[in-house]
Scaffold this motif. Structure first.
Motif, PDB file in Angstrom:
ATOM      1  N   ARG A 125       2.879 -14.427  -4.816  1.00  0.00           N
ATOM      2  CA  ARG A 125       3.322 -13.692  -3.636  1.00  0.00           C
ATOM      3  C   ARG A 125       2.466 -12.442  -3.409  1.00  0.00           C
ATOM      4  O   ARG A 125       2.121 -12.110  -2.277  1.00  0.00           O
ATOM      5  N   VAL A 126       2.112 -11.762  -4.512  1.00  0.00           N
ATOM      6  CA  VAL A 126       1.236 -10.587  -4.386  1.00  0.00           C
ATOM      7  C   VAL A 126      -0.127 -10.995  -3.842  1.00  0.00           C
ATOM      8  O   VAL A 126      -0.698 -10.327  -2.959  1.00  0.00           O
ATOM      9  N   GLU A 127      -0.660 -12.111  -4.360  1.00  0.00           N
ATOM     10  CA  GLU A 127      -1.950 -12.591  -3.849  1.00  0.00           C
ATOM     11  C   GLU A 127      -1.857 -12.942  -2.373  1.00  0.00           C
ATOM     12  O   GLU A 127      -2.757 -12.621  -1.580  1.00  0.00           O
ATOM     13  N   LEU A 128      -0.754 -13.623  -2.006  1.00  0.00           N
ATOM     14  CA  LEU A 128      -0.579 -13.964  -0.591  1.00  0.00           C
ATOM     15  C   LEU A 128      -0.418 -12.723   0.268  1.00  0.00           C
ATOM     16  O   LEU A 128      -0.874 -12.680   1.416  1.00  0.00           O
ATOM     17  N   LYS A 129       0.253 -11.685  -0.294  1.00  0.00           N
ATOM     18  CA  LYS A 129       0.412 -10.449   0.465  1.00  0.00           C
ATOM     19  C   LYS A 129      -0.944  -9.781   0.714  1.00  0.00           C
ATOM     20  O   LYS A 129      -1.232  -9.304   1.818  1.00  0.00           O
ATOM     21  N   LYS A 152       9.948  -2.183  -5.566  1.00  0.00           N
ATOM     22  CA  LYS A 152       9.063  -3.207  -4.995  1.00  0.00           C
ATOM     23  C   LYS A 152       9.630  -3.758  -3.703  1.00  0.00           C
ATOM     24  O   LYS A 152       8.896  -3.966  -2.723  1.00  0.00           O
ATOM     25  N   ALA A 153      10.942  -4.009  -3.685  1.00  0.00           N
ATOM     26  CA  ALA A 153      11.572  -4.498  -2.452  1.00  0.00           C
ATOM     27  C   ALA A 153      11.452  -3.474  -1.331  1.00  0.00           C
ATOM     28  O   ALA A 153      11.192  -3.813  -0.163  1.00  0.00           O
ATOM     29  N   THR A 154      11.631  -2.164  -1.697  1.00  0.00           N
ATOM     30  CA  THR A 154      11.481  -1.107  -0.680  1.00  0.00           C
ATOM     31  C   THR A 154      10.063  -1.074  -0.141  1.00  0.00           C
ATOM     32  O   THR A 154       9.837  -0.936   1.077  1.00  0.00           O
ATOM     33  N   LEU A 155       9.062  -1.194  -1.059  1.00  0.00           N
ATOM     34  CA  LEU A 155       7.660  -1.209  -0.619  1.00  0.00           C
ATOM     35  C   LEU A 155       7.370  -2.423   0.260  1.00  0.00           C
ATOM     36  O   LEU A 155       6.661  -2.322   1.275  1.00  0.00           O
ATOM     37  N   GLU A 156       7.902  -3.574  -0.146  1.00  0.00           N
ATOM     38  CA  GLU A 156       7.699  -4.771   0.665  1.00  0.00           C
ATOM     39  C   GLU A 156       8.321  -4.613   2.043  1.00  0.00           C
ATOM     40  O   GLU A 156       7.730  -4.995   3.067  1.00  0.00           O
ATOM     41  N   GLU A 157       9.522  -4.045   2.063  1.00  0.00           N
ATOM     42  CA  GLU A 157      10.173  -3.813   3.358  1.00  0.00           C
ATOM     43  C   GLU A 157       9.367  -2.848   4.205  1.00  0.00           C
ATOM     44  O   GLU A 157       9.206  -3.043   5.422  1.00  0.00           O
ATOM     45  N   ALA A 158       8.819  -1.777   3.544  1.00  0.00           N
ATOM     46  CA  ALA A 158       7.981  -0.822   4.288  1.00  0.00           C
ATOM     47  C   ALA A 158       6.715  -1.494   4.800  1.00  0.00           C
ATOM     48  O   ALA A 158       6.285  -1.253   5.940  1.00  0.00           O
ATOM     49  N   ASP A 159       6.088  -2.357   3.960  1.00  0.00           N
ATOM     50  CA  ASP A 159       4.884  -3.075   4.404  1.00  0.00           C
ATOM     51  C   ASP A 159       5.193  -4.006   5.567  1.00  0.00           C
ATOM     52  O   ASP A 159       4.425  -4.087   6.543  1.00  0.00           O
TER      53      ASP A 159
END
Length: 352
Positions: free
Chosen positions: A210-214, A97-104
């Motif tokens: 946080r997911v909703e905000l994303k 999830k952290a990797t995906l967030e960093e990629a996003d």
């Protein structure tokens, strides 16, 4: 009957194999440190499962209590293994999830940089009139970005150093709490467990938020990009309309000047027209006899002018003749008397 007995034999054999497998895993999972109860139970299990000791196996079979202890121990071990596997999978999931967030985040930054580059540089590059200025602008833009990235790296280094110091502090606090944990009671552990559950629940809510905000941020970014494209289109249309408005303003000024000039010419023409109309109003047609007399006088004057023109031509011819004669006489005599022009004029006048 034989079929039913065979099915029962197969079921009992499967249960015995599962029980033997559980006992073998229990033996393999025992610690190397000698413990009296475990050692006795393990020796009994080994003798019971050994095929060459049938007589002793009948004498040393495991009791139901020992089997229950073994099952509880294996259940506890499997629960711990499952918990470790669950924790490991949760850590891996958090890493993913952290990797995906960093990629996003990186993708969002790249899109933002692309939009900013297209807004600041791309528009100037598409304009053929400002190629040199655009190259300088690109170099300055890249230098500014490099400086911004260097400052960001410096800030991240400082933040990393602060986090490492905070981590060290937390490790010291955790060590102190572990040293003090020997004196904690079951009630304290229950309170800590309740607080941990509460924190996990709060953390899950924060993650959901946080997911909703994303998702909201993604939608907002999409709307922002579409609005930026519309803004660029409207800006281009505004530039075209401004240039058209400036051209029309120049034409309007030119038309006003031409209108003013035409107005001045019209005023002059009106003044001349009024003057001519006044002259026309004051004009009186002369009498016929007066017109005949004026016409006859005009004819006589024209005839007199022609006669005098003929006389002037004859006088000029005589002047040329006397000038030539005078030049010859002056050359031969070497003396100068009256100017030849005066003499010729006098001679012509007296000759006529």
């Amino acid at each position: 009957m034989k079929t039913s007995w065979s099915i029962l034999d197969l079921g009992s054999n499967a249960a015995q194999r599962a029980e033997i497998d559980m006992f073998e895993r229990y033996i393999r999972g025992l610690d190397l440190q000698p413990q009296t109860e475990n050692y006795e139970t393990a020796s009994q299990i080994e003798m019971a499962t050994s095929p060459g000791r049938k007589t002793k196996a009948r004498q040393q079979l495991l009791t139901l209590e020992q089997k229950c202890d073994v099952a509880k121990s294996m259940h506890k071990q499997m629960a711990e293994d499952l918990k470790r596997a669950k924790d490991l999978s949760e850590r891996e999931l958090d890493n993913y999830k952290a990797t995906l967030e960093e990629a996003d985040i990186h993708l969002t930054e790249v899109k933002k940089e692309c939009c900013q580059f297209d807004r600041d540089i791309g528009k100037a590059l598409r304009d053929k009139k400002s190629v040199t200025m655009s190259a300088e602008k690109v170099i300055r833009y890249i230098e500014d970005k490099v400086k911004a990235k260097e400052s960001l790296i410096e800030k991240l280094h400082q933040k990393n150093a602060g986090l490492l110091a905070y981590k060290k502090k937390l490790q010291i606090q955790l060590k102190q709490q572990e040293e003090m944990g020997e004196g904690l009671t079951a009630l304290d552990f229950e309170q800590l467990k309740f607080g941990n559950m509460k924190c996990r629940k709060l953390l899950d809510e924060q993650n959901l938020r946080r997911v909703e905000l994303k998702l909201l941020t993604g939608k907002t970014l999409h709307v922002l990009n579409s609005n930026k494209e519309k803004l660029q289109t409207l800006t281009h249309e505004s530039d075209v309309l401004n240039s058209d408005s400036a051209l029309r303003a120049k034409l309007l000024i030119k038309f006003e000047e031409e209108t003013k000039q035409a107005e001045e010419e019209r005023n002059k023409a009106e003044v001349l027209n009024r003057k001519l109309r006044g002259q026309l109003a004051d004009f009186h047609v002369p009498h016929v006899l007066q017109y005949i007399k004026v016409k006859e006088s005009h004819g006589q004057l024209k005839k007199s002018v022609k006669e005098w023109e003929r006389k002037v031509e004859i006088a000029e011819m005589a002047l040329k003749t006397y000038s030539k004669s005078w030049d010859k006489l002056r050359i031969t005599a070497g003396a100068r008397t009256v100017p030849p022009r005066h003499a010729a004029i006098d001679a012509g006048l007296y000759g006529f």
